[in-house]
Design a protein around this motif. Structure first.
Motif, PDB file in Angstrom:
ATOM      1  N   THR A 184     -31.663   8.030  12.248  1.00 60.40           N
ATOM      2  CA  THR A 184     -31.193   7.042  11.280  1.00 60.40           C
ATOM      3  C   THR A 184     -29.668   7.041  11.297  1.00 60.40           C
ATOM      4  O   THR A 184     -29.049   8.098  11.304  1.00 60.40           O
ATOM      5  CB  THR A 184     -31.653   7.444   9.871  1.00 60.40           C
ATOM      6  N   LEU A 185     -29.089   5.852  11.310  1.00 58.91           N
ATOM      7  CA  LEU A 185     -27.638   5.771  11.284  1.00 58.91           C
ATOM      8  C   LEU A 185     -27.156   5.984   9.856  1.00 58.91           C
ATOM      9  O   LEU A 185     -27.404   5.166   8.974  1.00 58.91           O
ATOM     10  CB  LEU A 185     -27.186   4.398  11.789  1.00 58.91           C
ATOM     11  N   LEU A 186     -26.485   7.101   9.641  1.00 60.42           N
ATOM     12  CA  LEU A 186     -26.000   7.400   8.289  1.00 60.42           C
ATOM     13  C   LEU A 186     -24.636   6.762   8.088  1.00 60.42           C
ATOM     14  O   LEU A 186     -23.800   6.806   8.991  1.00 60.42           O
ATOM     15  CB  LEU A 186     -25.819   8.904   8.159  1.00 60.42           C
ATOM     16  N   PRO A 187     -24.382   6.192   6.917  1.00 56.90           N
ATOM     17  CA  PRO A 187     -23.018   5.711   6.684  1.00 56.90           C
ATOM     18  C   PRO A 187     -22.084   6.916   6.566  1.00 56.90           C
ATOM     19  O   PRO A 187     -22.521   8.014   6.210  1.00 56.90           O
ATOM     20  CB  PRO A 187     -23.136   5.000   5.332  1.00 56.90           C
ATOM     21  N   ALA A 189     -28.417   6.021   0.676  1.00 55.64           N
ATOM     22  CA  ALA A 189     -28.691   6.491   2.044  1.00 55.64           C
ATOM     23  C   ALA A 189     -28.563   8.015   2.120  1.00 55.64           C
ATOM     24  O   ALA A 189     -29.360   8.689   2.789  1.00 55.64           O
ATOM     25  CB  ALA A 189     -27.723   5.819   3.022  1.00 55.64           C
ATOM     26  N   LEU A 190     -27.590   8.577   1.440  1.00 55.78           N
ATOM     27  CA  LEU A 190     -27.431  10.036   1.442  1.00 55.78           C
ATOM     28  C   LEU A 190     -28.646  10.700   0.802  1.00 55.78           C
ATOM     29  O   LEU A 190     -29.196  11.670   1.342  1.00 55.78           O
ATOM     30  CB  LEU A 190     -26.165  10.452   0.683  1.00 55.78           C
ATOM     31  N   ALA A 228     -29.815  12.302   3.967  1.00 59.52           N
ATOM     32  CA  ALA A 228     -28.953  13.493   4.123  1.00 59.52           C
ATOM     33  C   ALA A 228     -28.660  14.095   2.755  1.00 59.52           C
ATOM     34  O   ALA A 228     -27.516  14.095   2.300  1.00 59.52           O
ATOM     35  CB  ALA A 228     -27.655  13.105   4.825  1.00 59.52           C
ATOM     36  N   PRO A 229     -29.692  14.628   2.104  1.00 59.31           N
ATOM     37  CA  PRO A 229     -29.462  15.162   0.754  1.00 59.31           C
ATOM     38  C   PRO A 229     -28.423  16.284   0.720  1.00 59.31           C
ATOM     39  O   PRO A 229     -27.788  16.494  -0.300  1.00 59.31           O
ATOM     40  CB  PRO A 229     -30.845  15.668   0.328  1.00 59.31           C
ATOM     41  N   LEU A 230     -28.270  16.967   1.878  1.00 61.59           N
ATOM     42  CA  LEU A 230     -27.097  17.836   2.019  1.00 61.59           C
ATOM     43  C   LEU A 230     -26.272  17.216   3.137  1.00 61.59           C
ATOM     44  O   LEU A 230     -26.612  17.311   4.312  1.00 61.59           O
ATOM     45  CB  LEU A 230     -27.497  19.269   2.385  1.00 61.59           C
ATOM     46  N   TYR A 231     -25.198  16.538   2.761  1.00 61.38           N
ATOM     47  CA  TYR A 231     -24.379  15.795   3.723  1.00 61.38           C
ATOM     48  C   TYR A 231     -23.170  16.616   4.112  1.00 61.38           C
ATOM     49  O   TYR A 231     -22.624  17.353   3.298  1.00 61.38           O
ATOM     50  CB  TYR A 231     -23.938  14.479   3.063  1.00 61.38           C
ATOM     51  N   ARG A 232     -22.770  16.485   5.368  1.00 54.83           N
ATOM     52  CA  ARG A 232     -21.567  17.197   5.824  1.00 54.83           C
ATOM     53  C   ARG A 232     -20.554  16.197   6.371  1.00 54.83           C
ATOM     54  O   ARG A 232     -20.905  15.359   7.205  1.00 54.83           O
ATOM     55  CB  ARG A 232     -21.964  18.188   6.931  1.00 54.83           C
ATOM     56  N   ASN A 233     -19.315  16.242   5.868  1.00 54.27           N
ATOM     57  CA  ASN A 233     -18.230  15.452   6.452  1.00 54.27           C
ATOM     58  C   ASN A 233     -17.272  16.436   7.116  1.00 54.27           C
ATOM     59  O   ASN A 233     -16.505  17.130   6.443  1.00 54.27           O
ATOM     60  CB  ASN A 233     -17.521  14.633   5.355  1.00 54.27           C
TER      61      ASN A 233
END
Ligand code: HEM
Length: 395
Positions: free
Chosen positions: A3-6, A25-26, A30-35
């Motif tokens: 899935t393309l995550l924003p 979307a998160l 991606a409930p645990l998102y990493r930037n």
């Protein structure tokens, strides 16, 4: 299938315009998102944000709760007071302050909040068209905090200007702008003078009460007092202005809800606005130990963002979360945080918002926001409007 995550970039002006599709979307993917670029993790689901608030030892506030590098690190409590401390240090300071900031002092403010609101309303409603933020919502909360702390009337406009500068951020710029840093310094100097004036001569205000707080012989130092006064401005002023503006705006774009609001569902109007578009959207924590969540490990020392704005729209807790509905159950909202750092001013914020909207509704039977003239505030933490030009019909 991937899935393309924003990309979630809290500094992006486009994200400020509407963060909710990104949050959705998160939560989903991606409930645990990493930037990696900006070096943070983010939690977007209600259960995870609540867990992090409650596990305050693991999700530490001691390095500050803002993403700003300048406000991050062991020095954060110098300007953010006990908001940027962990227990037991946090508990000690908060207890000292709570002794002065009593429910009685807050309840006693209701009549003054009403008087302050009426003064500003009289000027604003001298014309059918006014700016809801400049002429009303931007004025009342700062005057109320100033009233509470004992800031003289003639200094309040300047303090409001400085407080606005403190939270303003430039598009895509990571660091704190020079003007914001200079304004912070000016505020601190102002409060140091106020503390000194009250030390020389006590008045009937919170600053004087805090000078006399004594728990087993312990007092607040000047540095602690100034940091607390600064925190009150940042925490208690902007957020309440934004809450009022958001209530005014979201009712305007939902006419059936506006009818309910204008016919007196004011506490519901306040709380659904807090849930739907929280004025405090993002808080940071630092992981005190390696922490496993959603199959990944957040290493000790890493920064984690708690996305309050997203938690309040979590479909797992709020049915049809994207509907602005004054009749819904809002009891699970996280707009004032949870656990040991739960907002000290929550009842004052609700009181202010209720009184301002009650006074308005008693004088105004209908209103419209001029959408062409709307301007948003760009801040990583505070969500709301700088300008909301409005036309009203008097009762
Ligand atoms: C709509 C208005 C407001 C919102 C949305 C709001 C939100 C919050 C949130 C989310 C926290 C928790 C911070 C954390 O967990 O790191 C907090 C803490 C705090 N708020 Fe508020 N707040 C509002 C109004 C006020 C007002 C009016 C005051 C006081 C005049 C105030 C004073 C504080 C203080 C002192 C803390 C620190 C509490 C602690 O660390 O123990 N807030 N607020």
């Amino acid at each position: 299938m991937t899935t393309l995550l924003p990309v979630f970039d809290p500094y992006d002006y486009a994200f400020h315009d509407d963060p909710y599709p990104v949050y959705a979307a998160l939560r989903e993917h991606a409930p645990l998102y990493r930037n990696d670029g900006l070096g943070f993790w983010a939690l977007s689901r209600h259960a995870d944000v609540l867990h992090a608030f409650r596990e305050a030892e693991l999700f530490s506030s001691a390095d500050g709760v803002s993403l700003d590098p300048a406000a991050t690190g062991p020095h954060a409590s110098k300007v953010m007071s006990f908001l940027a401390m962990d227990d037991p240090r946090h508990f000690r300071m908060r207890s000292l302050v709570t002794k002065g900031f009593t429910p009685r002092r807050v309840a006693a403010l209701e009549e003054r909040v009403r008087e302050i609101t009426r003064e500003h309303l009289e000027v604003a409603l001298s014309s059918d068209t006014f700016d809801f933020i400049d002429d009303l919502a931007g004025k009342v909360p700062m005057d109320v905090v100033s009233e509470l702390l004992g800031v003289p009337v003639q200094d309040r406009a300047e303090l409001r200007r400085l407080a606005d500068l403190v939270v303003h951020r430039e598009d895509g710029v990571l660091d704190v702008p020079e003007a914001a840093a200079a304004a912070s310094l000016e505020l601190i100097v102002y409060y140091l003078d106020l503390v000194n004036a009250r030390r020389a001569k006590r008045e009937d205000d919170l600053t004087s009460a805090l000078l006399d707080v004594d728990i087993d012989g312990e007092h607040l130092t000047d540095e602690e007092l100034c940091a607390f006064l600064f925190l009150m401005v940042v925490a208690g002023n902007e957020t309440t202005t934004k809450l009022l503006g958001n209530a005014w705006y979201w009712a305007d774009v939902h006419p059936a809800q506006k009818d309910l609001a204008l016919s007196g569902a004011i506490p519901e109007w306040v709380d659904e606005t807090l849930r739907f578009d929280a004025s405090s959207q993002v808080l940071a924590r630092t992981c005190a130990a390696d922490t496993e969540l959603h199959g990944r490990v957040i290493p000790a020392g890493d920064r984690v963002l708690l996305l309050i704005g997203s938690a309040n729209r979590d479909e797992r807790v709020f049915p049809e979360p994207d509907a602005y509905d004054l009749r819904r159950d809002t009891s699970e909202l996280l707009s004032f945080g949870n656990g040991t750092h739960f907002c000290l001013g929550a009842s004052l914020a609700r009181l202010e918002a209720r009184v301002v909207l009650e006074e308005l509704v008693s004088l105004v039977s209908a209103y419209e926001v001029d959408h062409a003239g709307i301007e948003r505030v760009h801040s990583v933490n505070v969500r709301g409007f700088a300008h909301l030009p409005t036309t009203v019909v008097r009762r």
